[in-house]
Scaffold this active site. Sequence first.
Site, PDB file in Angstrom:
ATOM      1  N   ASP A 139      42.975  39.855  33.605  1.00 55.03           N
ATOM      2  CA  ASP A 139      41.709  39.340  34.118  1.00 55.03           C
ATOM      3  C   ASP A 139      41.406  39.917  35.492  1.00 55.03           C
ATOM      4  OD1 ASP A 139      41.288  37.903  31.853  1.00 55.03           O
ATOM      5  OD2 ASP A 139      41.530  35.921  32.769  1.00 55.03           O
ATOM      6  N   GLU A 151      45.866  40.446  29.572  1.00 56.37           N
ATOM      7  CA  GLU A 151      46.466  39.171  29.968  1.00 56.37           C
ATOM      8  C   GLU A 151      46.823  38.308  28.773  1.00 56.37           C
ATOM      9  OE1 GLU A 151      45.115  35.513  32.864  1.00 56.37           O
ATOM     10  OE2 GLU A 151      44.785  37.570  33.538  1.00 56.37           O
ATOM     11  N   TYR A 196      32.509  36.643  33.134  1.00 57.26           N
ATOM     12  CA  TYR A 196      33.785  36.111  33.621  1.00 57.26           C
ATOM     13  C   TYR A 196      33.586  34.775  34.341  1.00 57.26           C
ATOM     14  CZ  TYR A 196      38.371  36.131  35.883  1.00 57.26           C
ATOM     15  OH  TYR A 196      39.636  35.808  36.307  1.00 57.26           O
TER      16      TYR A 196
END
Length: 700
Positions: free
Chosen positions: A110, A7, A314
């Site tokens: 992601d 990303e 995350y």
Amino acid sequence: MQVIIAEKPSVAREIAAIVGAKNRKEGFIEGNGYAVTWAFGHLVGLAMPEQYGIEGFKAENLPILPPKFILLPRQIREGKEYKTDPGVVKQLGIIKELFAIADRIVVATDAGREGELIFRYIYTYLDCRKPFVRLWISSLTDKAIREGLQHLRPGEEYDNLYLSAKARSEADWVVGINASQALAIAAGRGVWSLGRVQTPTLAIICSRYLENKAFEPATYFQLKLHTAKDATVFSALSAGRFDDEAAAQAAYAAVMDADGVRVVAVEHKEVKEQPPLLYDLTTLQKEANTRYGFSADKTLGIAQTLYEKKHITYPRTGSRYIPEDVAAEIRPLLATLREHPLFGRKAAAVAGSEINRRSVDNDKVTDHHALLITEVAPTSLPAEEQTIYDLIAGRMVEAFGGVCVKDISTARLECGGMEFVARGTVVREGGWRKVRREPEERTDDTTAAIPALQEGGTLPVKGCDIERKQTKPRPVHTESSLLAAMETAGRELKDEAEREAMKDSGIGTPATRAAIIETLVARDYIRREKKSLVPTDKGLAVYGIVKDRKIADVAMTGSWELALSKIATGEMDAATFHCGIEVYAAQIAKELLEVKIEGAARLDAVCPRCGKAMTFYPKVAKCRNADCGLTVWRTIARKELTDGQLTDLVTKGRTSVIKGFTKSSGETFEAAVMFDKEYKTVFDFAPRNKPNKGRANKRK
């Protein structure tokens, strides 16, 4: 050759180092049979109405419901027009060439709904047909990346996640375009912005603000009785309230004339307070706002940086639980905090004992587990990053620590014909509360402890106070309370379990709520006043128009979010959802076209700086040219200019002499208002006064 697409360039570099790709090229890194490339977030998005041949804002065009959506490279604004970003076009060209020579594609955007959409939009726009697999990881540590690459998942496993992301993207387009254009057409002038999520969020803020301002406090009185058992003095609060002071005085006299205080009932109970659940993104943002005043967007940005530095997992997670396999790693992670200056000893103690399993539940883990620190301990972080890291680390120590055990005593007393209540709390085992030395919650009738009392016993009257109190409104929203309201679709829920149960039907997602708040700020619908979020005049005007319309229905928006989560799990068909959104958009467009706007913005003049149209609002006149943006406030030195005076200023560059301006000292004066060379408002005084070219005071 395998092509890996990340990303961001920074993530691509981390992955390239793991797979042995070392040769840097323009737009990618290659080597060892891999080419690692990257996006810059959303390279491709949905085209605007002009691409469908729909120009301008016309009622006959509504609702705008494209039979098939067009994808375009990301646009940038140049003057009045939007043009394709040349940097995006260049990177898309590089990605297209790499995809063409790839044996397969490894998707490393992601691991979430938006990350999936970023890749799929690129893949679709480039008309690629190459097979792809998914790297799905919850942290960027070397260990996590290596393990993820060894367990790549078939791309089709995430088809439903993509359909959910695509449905969200198209729903926001359909609702936002139709609602905004319909209201602009109804108003006749001005730029209006409405959205599927932002407008219900604005409604939450405005309704609370107006409720707060309209609240009329009521005065009431309570008696505070002072008594004692042996040498221990304690207090009890009257169970009832008095609406007037005379009644309170009469009750006070009865208490003071009483022979003593009778113990009516005594209750003792042990309460075991379980530790809080781990953080998801929303609870982290709420805590950071409450404790440190961080905005939701700031907290997300810092957490993302910590993630990219490999220190936390995350951050855009909506789960507060971890699965069994991750639970097995908790003790070693806690052990990395042994030297932490704030809670190192507590972390070591928890790591050396059986962990509390309240936050361990396979069935409650969504795309990602709750926020955790990683084995990569930071050595030196900027202060704000350290603050967020410490919140996450401290919450881990709390969540896996022991229960807090309290002894709670409640005594009901009678004196002078009135009932009084005394409550006391003694913490027997601090458990998780010792981690941050959290204070006990206290109320007016709660003390640290009350002495041992016997039912039927008599105590002396040591004194009595009449306490004058006022009812209080619910406070205006802070970002913390707004995030809580968004999470539960506007419902007031204090119980943690109830809030967890409501999360799937909240408005927005953990990953998007910060951006929604920032959008409202950027559009001048709300502003920050210390920790509070306060609607502007513009925001209140929009709310006044839409508050009874479907576009502002918080519960309905929450139901759409629940539908999107069901699409992601395969429980709902995306096409069915989109049909519902189209019907919804048609209804709100029809509703808004019929709106009658009192005092709507109207076009009265041209901008003296750029020559484009000026729009008059109740509080300002503003140039409609975004690149100019000249704004002239109606209220100057506590005097509000009339329509005629404001028109003279904009069209002629100055007004006639106006009476009633007020200095900060309270003294009034008269003057004309004119523009200086920078188009700032200044006073032009009559010749008998000393000239003053200072800038006019803005709203006071």
